[in-house]
Design a protein around this motif. Structure first.
Motif, PDB file in Angstrom:
ATOM      1  N   LYS A  34       0.772  -1.103  -0.080  1.00  0.00           N
ATOM      2  CA  LYS A  34      -0.110  -0.134  -0.102  1.00  0.00           C
ATOM      3  C   LYS A  34       0.779   1.279  -0.057  1.00  0.00           C
ATOM      4  CE  LYS A  34      -3.674   2.085   2.505  1.00  0.00           C
ATOM      5  NZ  LYS A  34      -4.457   2.373   3.815  1.00  0.00           N
ATOM      6  N   GLU A  35       0.577   2.464  -0.752  1.00  0.00           N
ATOM      7  CA  GLU A  35       1.593   3.511  -1.124  1.00  0.00           C
ATOM      8  C   GLU A  35       1.072   4.602   0.023  1.00  0.00           C
ATOM      9  OE1 GLU A  35       1.595   6.790  -4.420  1.00  0.00           O
ATOM     10  OE2 GLU A  35       3.077   5.110  -4.803  1.00  0.00           O
ATOM     11  N   TYR A  36       1.955   5.332   0.737  1.00  0.00           N
ATOM     12  CA  TYR A  36       1.686   6.413   1.669  1.00  0.00           C
ATOM     13  C   TYR A  36       2.755   7.504   1.097  1.00  0.00           C
ATOM     14  CZ  TYR A  36      -0.396   2.765   4.736  1.00  0.00           C
ATOM     15  OH  TYR A  36      -1.168   1.815   5.488  1.00  0.00           O
ATOM     16  N   THR A  37       1.979   8.703   1.326  1.00  0.00           N
ATOM     17  CA  THR A  37       2.588   9.700   1.303  1.00  0.00           C
ATOM     18  C   THR A  37       2.997  10.651   2.498  1.00  0.00           C
ATOM     19  OG1 THR A  37       1.680  10.231  -0.820  1.00  0.00           O
ATOM     20  CG2 THR A  37       2.763  12.116   0.027  1.00  0.00           C
ATOM     21  N   LEU A  38       3.856  10.642   2.971  1.00  0.00           N
ATOM     22  CA  LEU A  38       4.341  11.299   4.397  1.00  0.00           C
ATOM     23  C   LEU A  38       4.708  12.923   4.493  1.00  0.00           C
ATOM     24  CD1 LEU A  38       6.461   8.513   5.964  1.00  0.00           C
ATOM     25  CD2 LEU A  38       4.103   8.706   6.240  1.00  0.00           C
ATOM     26  N   VAL A  39       3.805  13.198   5.134  1.00  0.00           N
ATOM     27  CA  VAL A  39       4.191  14.715   5.300  1.00  0.00           C
ATOM     28  C   VAL A  39       3.198  15.621   6.463  1.00  0.00           C
ATOM     29  CG1 VAL A  39       3.177  16.826   4.235  1.00  0.00           C
ATOM     30  CG2 VAL A  39       5.443  16.201   3.799  1.00  0.00           C
ATOM     31  N   LYS A  40       2.064  14.868   6.638  1.00  0.00           N
ATOM     32  CA  LYS A  40       1.127  15.287   7.424  1.00  0.00           C
ATOM     33  C   LYS A  40       1.323  15.311   8.935  1.00  0.00           C
ATOM     34  CE  LYS A  40      -1.083  10.689   7.114  1.00  0.00           C
ATOM     35  NZ  LYS A  40      -2.281  10.109   6.413  1.00  0.00           N
ATOM     36  N   ASN A  41       0.688  15.817   9.748  1.00  0.00           N
ATOM     37  CA  ASN A  41       0.651  15.963  11.093  1.00  0.00           C
ATOM     38  C   ASN A  41       0.681  14.585  11.722  1.00  0.00           C
ATOM     39  OD1 ASN A  41       0.589  18.694  10.814  1.00  0.00           O
ATOM     40  ND2 ASN A  41      -1.604  18.854  11.613  1.00  0.00           N
ATOM     41  N   GLY A  42       1.541  14.202  12.671  1.00  0.00           N
ATOM     42  CA  GLY A  42       1.596  13.140  13.475  1.00  0.00           C
ATOM     43  C   GLY A  42       3.190  12.685  13.843  1.00  0.00           C
ATOM     44  N   ILE A  43       3.471  11.565  14.127  1.00  0.00           N
ATOM     45  CA  ILE A  43       4.481  11.014  14.483  1.00  0.00           C
ATOM     46  C   ILE A  43       5.012  10.008  13.689  1.00  0.00           C
ATOM     47  CG2 ILE A  43       5.780   9.651  16.271  1.00  0.00           C
ATOM     48  CD1 ILE A  43       3.340  10.594  18.132  1.00  0.00           C
ATOM     49  N   TRP A  44       6.347  10.040  13.187  1.00  0.00           N
ATOM     50  CA  TRP A  44       7.080   9.206  12.340  1.00  0.00           C
ATOM     51  C   TRP A  44       8.128   8.345  13.358  1.00  0.00           C
ATOM     52  CZ3 TRP A  44       9.561  12.042   7.431  1.00  0.00           C
ATOM     53  CH2 TRP A  44       8.188  12.710   6.857  1.00  0.00           C
ATOM     54  N   ILE A  45       7.994   7.109  13.319  1.00  0.00           N
ATOM     55  CA  ILE A  45       8.783   6.288  14.302  1.00  0.00           C
ATOM     56  C   ILE A  45       9.650   5.641  13.264  1.00  0.00           C
ATOM     57  CG2 ILE A  45       7.154   4.637  14.491  1.00  0.00           C
ATOM     58  CD1 ILE A  45       8.442   4.265  17.629  1.00  0.00           C
ATOM     59  N   ILE A  46      11.231   5.651  13.480  1.00  0.00           N
ATOM     60  CA  ILE A  46      12.093   5.234  12.383  1.00  0.00           C
ATOM     61  C   ILE A  46      12.477   4.146  12.942  1.00  0.00           C
ATOM     62  CG2 ILE A  46      13.746   5.836  10.927  1.00  0.00           C
ATOM     63  CD1 ILE A  46      12.584   8.660  11.229  1.00  0.00           C
ATOM     64  N   ALA A  47      12.699   3.041  12.426  1.00  0.00           N
ATOM     65  CA  ALA A  47      13.696   1.873  12.910  1.00  0.00           C
ATOM     66  C   ALA A  47      14.990   1.851  11.993  1.00  0.00           C
ATOM     67  CB  ALA A  47      13.094   0.658  13.132  1.00  0.00           C
ATOM     68  N   TRP A  48      16.162   1.430  12.400  1.00  0.00           N
ATOM     69  CA  TRP A  48      17.287   1.762  11.469  1.00  0.00           C
ATOM     70  C   TRP A  48      17.994   0.425  11.268  1.00  0.00           C
ATOM     71  CZ3 TRP A  48      17.738   5.952   9.220  1.00  0.00           C
ATOM     72  CH2 TRP A  48      17.155   7.282   9.835  1.00  0.00           C
ATOM     73  N   ASP A  49      17.575  -0.730  12.121  1.00  0.00           N
ATOM     74  CA  ASP A  49      18.416  -1.997  11.954  1.00  0.00           C
ATOM     75  C   ASP A  49      17.253  -3.166  12.367  1.00  0.00           C
ATOM     76  OD1 ASP A  49      18.355  -1.850  14.682  1.00  0.00           O
ATOM     77  OD2 ASP A  49      20.385  -0.969  14.794  1.00  0.00           O
ATOM     78  N   LYS A  50      17.891  -4.254  12.149  1.00  0.00           N
ATOM     79  CA  LYS A  50      16.978  -5.539  12.560  1.00  0.00           C
ATOM     80  C   LYS A  50      16.480  -5.421  14.219  1.00  0.00           C
ATOM     81  CE  LYS A  50      17.313 -10.483  12.512  1.00  0.00           C
ATOM     82  NZ  LYS A  50      18.019 -11.749  12.079  1.00  0.00           N
ATOM     83  N   THR A  51      17.512  -4.934  14.945  1.00  0.00           N
ATOM     84  CA  THR A  51      17.119  -4.892  16.330  1.00  0.00           C
ATOM     85  C   THR A  51      16.147  -3.864  16.841  1.00  0.00           C
ATOM     86  OG1 THR A  51      19.410  -5.624  16.902  1.00  0.00           O
ATOM     87  CG2 THR A  51      18.054  -4.634  18.756  1.00  0.00           C
ATOM     88  N   THR A  52      16.143  -2.636  16.087  1.00  0.00           N
ATOM     89  CA  THR A  52      15.112  -1.696  16.609  1.00  0.00           C
ATOM     90  C   THR A  52      13.711  -2.086  15.647  1.00  0.00           C
ATOM     91  OG1 THR A  52      16.170  -0.317  14.717  1.00  0.00           O
ATOM     92  CG2 THR A  52      16.812   0.076  17.078  1.00  0.00           C
ATOM     93  N   THR A  53      14.060  -2.702  14.647  1.00  0.00           N
ATOM     94  CA  THR A  53      12.738  -2.937  13.947  1.00  0.00           C
ATOM     95  C   THR A  53      11.945  -4.032  14.746  1.00  0.00           C
ATOM     96  OG1 THR A  53      13.814  -2.566  11.576  1.00  0.00           O
ATOM     97  CG2 THR A  53      11.794  -4.109  11.566  1.00  0.00           C
ATOM     98  N   LYS A  54      12.808  -4.973  15.235  1.00  0.00           N
ATOM     99  CA  LYS A  54      11.985  -6.234  16.042  1.00  0.00           C
ATOM    100  C   LYS A  54      11.602  -5.609  17.136  1.00  0.00           C
ATOM    101  CE  LYS A  54      13.293 -10.616  18.143  1.00  0.00           C
ATOM    102  NZ  LYS A  54      14.459 -11.396  18.541  1.00  0.00           N
ATOM    103  N   MET A  55      11.949  -4.561  17.874  1.00  0.00           N
ATOM    104  CA  MET A  55      11.460  -3.829  19.046  1.00  0.00           C
ATOM    105  C   MET A  55      10.041  -3.132  18.826  1.00  0.00           C
ATOM    106  SD  MET A  55      12.969  -0.834  21.825  1.00  0.00           S
ATOM    107  CE  MET A  55      14.664  -1.092  20.664  1.00  0.00           C
ATOM    108  N   LEU A  56      10.077  -2.370  17.758  1.00  0.00           N
ATOM    109  CA  LEU A  56       8.931  -1.783  17.126  1.00  0.00           C
ATOM    110  C   LEU A  56       7.812  -2.833  17.051  1.00  0.00           C
ATOM    111  CD1 LEU A  56       9.876   1.101  14.972  1.00  0.00           C
ATOM    112  CD2 LEU A  56       8.907   1.223  17.139  1.00  0.00           C
ATOM    113  N   ASN A  57       8.306  -3.701  16.265  1.00  0.00           N
ATOM    114  CA  ASN A  57       7.148  -4.818  15.948  1.00  0.00           C
ATOM    115  C   ASN A  57       6.569  -5.623  17.020  1.00  0.00           C
ATOM    116  OD1 ASN A  57       7.081  -4.187  13.025  1.00  0.00           O
ATOM    117  ND2 ASN A  57       8.796  -5.546  12.600  1.00  0.00           N
ATOM    118  N   GLN A  58       7.466  -5.842  17.964  1.00  0.00           N
ATOM    119  CA  GLN A  58       6.793  -6.632  19.136  1.00  0.00           C
ATOM    120  C   GLN A  58       6.137  -5.878  19.847  1.00  0.00           C
ATOM    121  OE1 GLN A  58      10.148  -7.396  21.828  1.00  0.00           O
ATOM    122  NE2 GLN A  58       8.910  -7.905  23.406  1.00  0.00           N
TER     123      GLN A  58
END
Length: 144
Positions: A34-58
């Motif tokens: 699914k395509e998203y265009t990011l710019v609107k109000n809100g929070i972007w939460i960014i994961a940079w590697d396998k460990t941080t991505t796993k933490m977010l997904n958990q």
């Protein structure tokens, strides 16, 4: 390697976003295509590697994701074969959307700290606040 990544914005003439900067619109696709265009109000939460991505997904597997939140994962450093055959299929198991950012030059403009998740608070296309999260406990406190 991480030291090189920190210097790379200087080498590519890219500057990391700071509080007060305008956010450039970007189109990203989720793990469910699914395509998203990011710019609107809100929070972007960014994961940079396998460990941080796993933490977010958990965390978001166990907690409802706020409507104004976008999870972005830097996928620019993953070889395409590994991403296509291993990483993306495992991401499809998550119900929450994970936005995939393949553009290395754009990713270098996003604030980064080693072994941390980045939270960008966006209001009227401007960065209002930047927070770095190092563990799931801090993530839980942030989204209480």
């Amino acid at each position: 390697m991480r030291f090189f990544l920190l210097l790379l914005p200087l080498l590519l003439n890219a500057q990391m976003l700071q509080v007060g900067d305008n956010v450039t619109p970007i189109k990203l696709i989720s793990q469910h295509d699914k395509e998203y265009t990011l710019v609107k109000n809100g929070i972007w939460i960014i994961a940079w590697d396998k460990t941080t991505t796993k933490m977010l997904n958990q965390y978001f597997d166990e907690h409802k994701m706020p409507e104004n939140l976008n999870i972005i994962v830097d996928t620019s450093q993953i070889p395409s074969g590994i991403f296509s055959f291993f990483v993306r299929p495992s991401m499809k198991n998550y119900k929450h959307s994970i936005l995939l950012s393949f553009d290395e030059k754009y990713n270098l403009t996003l604030p980064f700290k080693e072994d941390m998740i980045t939270l960008l608070y966006i209001e009227k296309t401007k960065v209002k606040k930047i927070i770095y999260i190092k563990n799931i406990e801090e993530l839980e406190k942030t989204f209480k």
